[in-house]
Design an enzyme around this catalytic site. Structure first.
Site, mmCIF file in Angstrom:
data_model
loop_
_atom_site.group_PDB
_atom_site.id
_atom_site.type_symbol
_atom_site.label_atom_id
_atom_site.label_comp_id
_atom_site.label_asym_id
_atom_site.label_seq_id
_atom_site.Cartn_x
_atom_site.Cartn_y
_atom_site.Cartn_z
ATOM 1 N N GLN B 236 0.828 -1.206 0.000
ATOM 2 C CA GLN B 236 0.000 0.000 0.000
ATOM 3 C C GLN B 236 0.867 1.264 0.000
ATOM 4 O O GLN B 236 0.358 2.354 -0.173
ATOM 5 C CB GLN B 236 -0.952 0.004 1.206
ATOM 6 C CG GLN B 236 -2.066 -1.026 1.091
ATOM 7 C CD GLN B 236 -3.051 -0.993 2.235
ATOM 8 O OE1 GLN B 236 -3.226 -1.986 2.926
ATOM 9 N NE2 GLN B 236 -3.712 0.137 2.460
ATOM 10 N N ARG B 383 -9.628 -0.246 7.002
ATOM 11 C CA ARG B 383 -10.561 0.664 6.344
ATOM 12 C C ARG B 383 -10.957 1.838 7.233
ATOM 13 O O ARG B 383 -12.134 2.160 7.403
ATOM 14 C CB ARG B 383 -11.806 -0.077 5.876
ATOM 15 C CG ARG B 383 -12.464 0.685 4.738
ATOM 16 C CD ARG B 383 -13.527 -0.107 4.045
ATOM 17 N NE ARG B 383 -14.011 0.677 2.930
ATOM 18 C CZ ARG B 383 -14.385 0.173 1.766
ATOM 19 N NH1 ARG B 383 -14.320 -1.106 1.555
ATOM 20 N NH2 ARG B 383 -14.830 0.944 0.810
ATOM 21 N N CYS B 384 -9.942 2.430 7.842
ATOM 22 C CA CYS B 384 -10.211 3.660 8.589
ATOM 23 C C CYS B 384 -8.900 4.378 8.713
ATOM 24 O O CYS B 384 -7.851 3.821 8.474
ATOM 25 C CB CYS B 384 -10.768 3.356 9.979
ATOM 26 S SG CYS B 384 -9.562 2.630 11.094
ATOM 27 N N GLU B 759 -13.209 5.377 3.813
ATOM 28 C CA GLU B 759 -13.222 4.702 5.096
ATOM 29 C C GLU B 759 -14.375 5.135 5.990
ATOM 30 O O GLU B 759 -14.695 4.458 6.963
ATOM 31 C CB GLU B 759 -11.871 4.923 5.757
ATOM 32 C CG GLU B 759 -10.789 4.412 4.803
ATOM 33 C CD GLU B 759 -9.380 4.608 5.275
ATOM 34 O OE1 GLU B 759 -9.143 5.612 5.948
ATOM 35 O OE2 GLU B 759 -8.543 3.758 4.982
#
Ligand code: FAD
Lengths: 277, 805
Positions: B236, B383-384, B759
């Site tokens: 990522q 996902r945050c 997110e």
């Protein structure tokens, strides 16, 4: 998640399959749809040098609907159980239960023979077959014999089948016309095995009740069936709760499973009764 | 020329710029199975690596016998810590200032830990060889409970023995990692002491896992002739990985090329550096051959970065009327065997201090204690943005708990405590400056959309029916108003391993008026190639369809910190706009030259510069692009390209109002989502369709987390949920329909006003689902119950409240 190496056999008749089994003994196993066996091989929990694929054996395929009895070839897929209209008319609970197994992808591959032969207490078909009083035809080096589904299961993954025998056919008596049937299953999500499942047949003064994934074998209870035949729903539930023996796992603790078992059973009974003639 | 016949609106529409629901350009290859993922990479002579992993959660490694494995034909090497030690690579630094074993150095600290790395000619041989490596273990006492760990005599990290100072200050105990404190402790305690009402609760956000569809993996290829290492991987943050590889391997950074090809989902799982990468690089250097390593699903769930596992003890003070006066939180954070959290360096508990949420809370205090246990390391932002889901869940539960204590409607309690629109920019008690927001408008819109009043009436009726024995189903209304903090971040306080968290974009305009843009980020499904082209299209007036977007190759892309924490749009999206504006500035000079007027006498008009007051005299961007390459313009270099490195002045603060209506079967614990309404305010909306897709995906992950997904351990430290049979991933069947909605409050400091959205749905979704479960049982006395709300846990709530008769 990579299985150990193995040799692949693909016989075209039952006799050849049995002779390969005889030749390799413990090192060999038959494979039907592979949807229970292959995951075990990938986890290296089943380490087999020889895998005998049954899919080219024509005599193990097909569904026959007789007046008194239905015969399912062991290699009939769960998908075929769902799509066969004659079967749905003769024994509707089979379609209802098969629709609750896994997901369409698994059902295209998974077979009824593999499901009942596997001996996994999580499989749905064994309890159903006990409810229906089905019997299994086993063919081995010494010939053919028939074992009642109710006598087949000994413990998790242990059945009355000998290592060198193959389950070839399943014979199911066609229930009387006035029988109401229902299959009720609680699961965590699509594709999951049962938290608790109940197969119920009732009507015309008789009844049969079996449950799934609540002990190390499917549970058919004579007492529970008799109580229900006599119209005693609570007696049936109580007898069944006595007969099951669930263990705690990711699906929940024992008290929960017992509670849910009773709920599934009551719901299946109510639905089966509403369908009884 | 059709340019003159079209209205400015038509010309703008042709660009498919910002605001357009342009179809995702990525999907052409993905829907045809033509994506190129790491495992699709095949190279001549490529070898395969596989790990021997510990079956124990805590054990001494007495011996490792490789003989049988090495004797298997096709096995090239078996690496252990002993082999890596001379290179200094048996341990590696973590992103959190700790260090982590690459291969077990004398002991193992979690089940699934890497013990030996087998290299073989194909992956089947490698898997067989893994079975042949004989490891002798001596079991040690296992600590899976962080509270126990802080009391236990058992020392998990013997390598740190005697070290009372960690990367983030003093360590209080041998299993303690750090204490992080923010806010006013004494002031908050004083408020709590004198408050009319105080609600107190332990809020646990269980351990879970991002579980991307594609697991982690890499292909390391050392070219011994050129001395250049090429590392393909599921990264990522490819540039950061390049720098890390250089720092820990000693290879010069210019000799390392990191490539992130297509990535099948990341959700934070692919931010960190894993032993698999290090071992593959070493194996490639040693063998001179490319080495591929791909995790299987169980390895992914057991060993690569988990998320959450926060025990948040909260106290919230308020007046009798419900005005919140103070918030106190002490968090015990279970980090597992090594502290490998992926957070900006100065934030060991991420942005947990956003835990005052959407509310104007004058006084607050937060302390976080990090603890070692015998679990896998990680602690990534699933996902945050860093620990924001934890913070949002905490405050949104505390609000509900306070509402119960006050016997108030939770929607009203929120409303009277929201930060008002006129308070922005808002200085929070825990140190953040919220950039913009209009919470009341969003809230009212949401409540109206779901018919909140009627739902409450229906719920009251349902409770009566239940009590009268007419139904066995309860109705829960789950409310959430969340505020996110994304776009890390300003270099002055945000860095990872000393690398400032700016991001970048380079744009080159080709002579014929098409373009290529390269960014320091990397899409893992977010659709960057679609949306960033739209930003450029709107900024410079070339059609998005004529703009290629490239990411993930460190040899070609400008340096950036990568994609996670919803930072791509806030940071790289800003860089993209800024780079485009540099191009437009030069284009203006070219246009003025071509039109023979002064620079200031032309003005921008969608896709062209026109002479002020004479719109028929213009040069389109396409014409300007060609001119940039064929005209000798005095004082201007040829060519048309620009690069921008953007250091954001502040974070962005997306927010939203989510409402979930849930039916719960009291007897089985089964649930059904009847309605889910998600209003998101992510500032300027670049591509509404992509926003909607992000919301659908994020809420679905939130559903998974709230309703069943967990990484559970037994007391021996065995992972109980290591396959997808037990680790809950919703299928289409379990996934409800979502209603999406929006308000638009642009970020005042972002060049295009965008805030990031990927997110938000996870941040807001989890409390919405969880609050719905709690709300269903509120009339029967439930105050707090821990997630995940799977069937048996819901059943247990009902059972505990006596609802089973
Ligand atoms: C994701 C998933 C979810 C599932 N969910 C369910 C579920 O909800 N309910 C359920 O009932 N099942 C479920 N299953 C199992 C599935 O139905 C299997 O297909 C079935 O259990 C086995 O059938 P098979 O044909 O695949 O057998 P195989 O996997 O090929 O074989 C299973 C075992 O039976 C033996 N065997 C197979 N055929 C014969 C034969 N004719 N004679 C003797 N021995 C034989 C094999 O040697 C092996 O030991 C699931 C499977 C998966 C992968």
């Amino acid at each position: 998640m990579i299985p150990a190496g193995f040799e692949y056999h693909r016989p075209t008749d039952t006799a050849s399959a049995i002779s390969i089994l005889q030749e390799h003994g413990d090192d060999a196993r038959v494979i039907a749809g592979g949807h229970s066996l292959i995951p075990m091989m990938k986890l290296r929990m089943a380490d087999l040098a020889h895998v005998i694929d049954l899919q080219d054996i024509q005599e193990m395929k097909g569904i026959e609907i007789g007046a008194d009895s239905v015969t399912l070839g062991a290699m009939v897929t769960q998908h075929e159980l769902i799509t066969h209209d004659g079967l749905a008319a003769a024994v509707p609970i089979i379609r209802e239960a098969a629709l609750q197994i896994a997901d369409p992808q698994v059902r295209y591959m998974g077979t009824v023979g593999g499901n009942v032969a596997n001996g996994d207490p999580g499989n749905d078909m064994p309890g159903l077959m006990q409810c229906l009083d089905a019997s299994f035809e086993l063919v081995g080096p010494d010939g053919t014999r028939t074992v009642a589904a109710r006598d087949f299961y000994e413990a998790a993954y242990f059945t009355a089948r000998e290592d060198e025998e193959i389950l070839t056919r399943i014979m199911i008596p066609v229930p009387a016309a006035e029988t109401g049937q229902a299959y009720e299953k609680q699961k965590r999500k699509i594709g999951d095995y049962a938290t608790a499942a109940a197969a119920v047949m009732v009507g015309g003064g008789s009844a049969s009740v079996a449950m799934t994934n609540l002990a190390d074998t499917p549970v058919w209870s004579e007492e529970a069936s008799a109580a229900l035949a006599g119209g005693d729903v609570e007696g049936c539930v109580a007898a069944m709760l006595d007969a099951i023996d669930p263990v705690a796992d990711n699906r929940g603790p024992v008290e929960f499973k017992k509670h849910v078992a009773a709920v599934m059973l009551r719901r299946a009974i109510a639905r089966a009764m509403s369908r009884a003639g | 020329m059709n340019d003159q016949s079209m209205t400015p609106e038509e010309r703008a529409a042709n660009l498919k710029g910002m605001g357009c629901s342009r179809k995702r350009v990525e999907d052409v290859r993905f829907t045809q199975g033509k994506g190129n993922y790491v495992d699709d990479i095949k190279m001549d002579g490529m070898l395969f690596g596989d790990f021997v992993r510990s079956p124990y959660a805590h054990a001494r490694v007495v011996s490792v016998n490789k003989e049988a494995a090495l004797a298997l034909p096709g096995v090239v090497a078996v690496l252990t810590a002993e082999d890596l030690a001379p290179l200094g690579l048996h341990w590696m630094p973590t992103l959190a200032g700790d260090k982590q074993m690459v291969l077990a150095d004398g002991k193992v600290l979690f089940q699934g830990q890497e013990v030996a790395y087998v290299v073989a000619e194909d992956r089947y041989i490698a898997a067989d060889a893994v079975d042949l490596v004989e490891v002798e273990y001596e079991e040690l006492p296992v600590l899976t409970d962080p509270f126990e760990a802080l009391k236990s005599d058992v020392v998990l990290r013997e390598d740190l023995e005697g070290q009372t100072e960690g990367a983030h200050g003093p360590r209080k105990h041998h299993n303690h990692i750090f204490t992080w404190e923010v806010g006013d402790k004494d002031g908050t305690e004083a408020v709590l002491g004198g408050a009319e009402v105080v609600a107190e609760e332990m809020v646990y956000y269980h351990r879970t896992h991002p579980c991307p569809l594609e697991t982690c993996g890499c292909v390391a290829s050392m070219d011994k002739v050129t001395g250049k290492l090429t590392l393909y991987g599921t990264f990522q943050a490819p540039h950061a990985i390049r720098t890390v590889v250089s720092l820990i391997s000693g290879l010069a950074e210019h000799n390392i090329r990191v490539i992130s090809p297509d990535i099948g989902g990341g959700f934070g799982n692919k931010v960190g550096a894993y032993p698999g990468y290090v071992c593959s690089v070493v194996a490639s250097i040693v063998t001179g051959k490319p080495v591929k390593w791909i995790e299987d699903r169980m390895e992914n769930l057991m060993s690569t970065a988990f998320a959450r596992d926060y025990w948040m003890h909260g106290k919230i003070a308020a007046t009798k009327e419900g005005k919140i006066t103070g918030l106190w939180c002490h968090t015990t954070a279970d980090h597992g065997g090594f502290d490998a959290c992926a957070d900006p360096t100065k934030f060991p508990a991420g942005f947990m201090n956003i835990c005052t949420g959407s509310y104007d809370i004058p006084t607050a205090y937060l302390a976080v204690d990090g603890v070692y246990t015998n679990k896998a390391p990680g602690g990534v932002a699933y996902r945050c943005s860093f620990r924001v889901t934890e913070a949002a869940y905490f405050i949104e539960r505390m609000i509900e708990v306070l509402a119960i204590k006050l016997n108030m409607d939770a929607a009203e309690l929120r409303r009277i405590n929201f930060i008002r629109a006129d308070q922005f920019p808002y200085q929070s008690a825990l140190g953040w400056e919220y950039d913009s927001g209009d919470y009341h408008t969003a809230w009212d819109k949401a409540l109206k959309a779901v018919g909140y009043e009627d739902l409450r009436k229906e719920q009251a009726q349902r409770v009566e029916d239940f009590k009268a024995g007419k139904t066995r189903k309860l109705l829960g209304i789950g409310l959430t108003h969340f505020t996110e903090i994304v776009g890390a971040g300003p270099v002055k306080n945000c860095d990872i391993l000393g690398l400032g968290m700016f991001d970048s974009c380079e744009i080159r305009i080709h002579p014929t008026g098409s373009a290529i843009a390269r960014l320091g980020t990397i899409s893992q499904g977010q659709g960057h190639a679609t949306t960033f082209a739209q930003i450029i299209a709107s900024e410079i007036g070339l059609p998005a369809d004529d703009i290629t977007l490239e990411e993930g190759d460190t040899d070609t892309a400008p340096y950036g910190l990568g994609t996670y924490g919803s930072r791509s749009t806030p940071v790289a999206g800003a860089a993209t706009a800024m780079a485009a504006r540099k191009i437009r500035a030069k284009a203006q000079m070219i246009a003025a030259y071509l039109l023979e007027v002064h620079d200031d006498d032309v003005e921008w008009d969608v896709d062209r510069f026109a002479v002020k007051g004479a719109p028929e005299r213009f040069k389109t961007m396409k014409e300007i692009a060609f001119a940039a390459y064929n005209q000798a313009i005095p004082g201007l270099e040829p060519g048309l390209e620009a690069v921008s490195y953007y250091d954001p002045p502040n974070m962005t603060y997306p927010f939203g109002a989510y409402i979930c209506v849930m039916e719960i079967d009291v007897d089985t614990g089964e649930w059904e989502i009847r309605q889910f309404y998600a209003l998101d305010d992510c500032g300027t909306r670049i591509n509404p369709m992509i926003i909607e897709g992000q919301v659908h995906g994020g809420v679905t992950e939130a559903l998974a987390i709230a309703m069943g997904q967990e990484i559970a351990y037994d007391e021996m430290g065995n992972v109980k949920t290591g396959t997808l049979m037990d680790f809950f991933i919703p299928t289409a069947w379990e996934t409800p329909n979502y209603t999406t909605d929006h308000t638009v409050t642009p970020s005042p400091h972002h060049p295009i006003g965008a805030k990031g959205v990927g997110e938000s749905p996870n941040v807001g979704g989890v409390p919405a689902f969880s609050n719905a479960v709690h709300d269903a049982f509120r009339p029967f006395g439930l105050v707090q119950s821990h997630m995940p709300h799977d069937h048996w846990r819901i059943w247990k709530i009902a059972n505990g409240l006596g609802l089973h008769g």
